[in-house]
Design a protein around this motif. Sequence first.
Motif, PDB file in Angstrom:
ATOM      1  N   UNK A 135       0.787  -1.154  -0.024  1.00 26.48           N
ATOM      2  CA  UNK A 135       0.012  -0.074   0.229  1.00 26.48           C
ATOM      3  C   UNK A 135       0.830   1.078   0.135  1.00 26.48           C
ATOM      4  N   UNK A 136       2.016   1.481   0.801  1.00 23.75           N
ATOM      5  CA  UNK A 136       2.747   2.416   0.837  1.00 23.75           C
ATOM      6  C   UNK A 136       4.323   1.937   0.468  1.00 23.75           C
ATOM      7  N   UNK A 137       4.958   2.703  -0.340  1.00 24.78           N
ATOM      8  CA  UNK A 137       6.262   2.428  -0.751  1.00 24.78           C
ATOM      9  C   UNK A 137       7.063   2.021   0.293  1.00 24.78           C
ATOM     10  N   UNK A 138       7.743   0.904  -0.054  1.00 25.54           N
ATOM     11  CA  UNK A 138       8.614   0.134   0.979  1.00 25.54           C
ATOM     12  C   UNK A 138       9.739   1.102   1.589  1.00 25.54           C
ATOM     13  N   UNK A 139       9.991   1.342   2.562  1.00 27.82           N
ATOM     14  CA  UNK A 139      11.059   1.957   3.243  1.00 27.82           C
ATOM     15  C   UNK A 139      12.406   1.200   3.491  1.00 27.82           C
ATOM     16  N   UNK A 140      13.487   1.228   2.668  1.00 31.72           N
ATOM     17  CA  UNK A 140      14.516   0.295   2.567  1.00 31.72           C
ATOM     18  C   UNK A 140      15.538   0.335   3.759  1.00 31.72           C
ATOM     19  N   UNK A 149      16.588   1.442  -3.702  1.00 34.57           N
ATOM     20  CA  UNK A 149      17.696   0.872  -2.808  1.00 34.57           C
ATOM     21  C   UNK A 149      17.992  -0.649  -3.323  1.00 34.57           C
ATOM     22  N   UNK A 150      19.468  -0.900  -3.134  1.00 35.11           N
ATOM     23  CA  UNK A 150      19.562  -2.258  -3.641  1.00 35.11           C
ATOM     24  C   UNK A 150      19.869  -3.132  -2.400  1.00 35.11           C
ATOM     25  N   UNK A 151      19.624  -2.453  -0.988  1.00 40.79           N
ATOM     26  CA  UNK A 151      20.055  -2.934   0.442  1.00 40.79           C
ATOM     27  C   UNK A 151      18.768  -2.810   1.289  1.00 40.79           C
TER      28      UNK A 151
END
Length: 176
Positions: A135-140, A149-151
């Motif tokens: 629902x909300x963009x993932x905070x990496x 992000x790649x991590x």
Amino acid sequence: MRRPRTSTTRRTPPRPSGPLLAPGAGVKDNAALESRSDVLTFTTEPLTAPLEIMGTPVVELAHTRSNPHADVFVRLCDVDLKGVSRNVAEGLLRLDPASPLDQVQSVRVRLDARAHEVKAGHRIRLLIAGGCHPRYARNEGTGEPPGTGSELRPCTHTVHHDTGAVSRVILPTPSG
């Protein structure tokens, strides 16, 4: 004295999803989510009278975290007489990475505006997690723009309700 409660968001599995226009979205039983180790829940005693919620609920948490790049997701649920917990309103707050990690912060999360009646005998439950993907963009957890992000870095969230720490739910009612 009550001890603070902690959960660690590892960011890899999907988080609680909510009222999207997609298959499987909408009001549903939250049992699978509430049993996860990365989700905190707080539940009232059964209500002795019905409670009308009308407006924008607000949740204030005495909160600390281990990663400066973190989100707090909160869901308000109605738990029926059979123990089935259904989502009523929710909200997400992306925390300020400049706020200190070593101090309890007051975090204020505004939930979706709602008109809902919690029946007598039902309970109110608060679900707290470190995100709500998709629902909300993932905070990496890295400080990079969402989705780039790649991590993925974990974050431990602690809700304090011990001496001097106040966490609360403010429910708007028709009577004010």
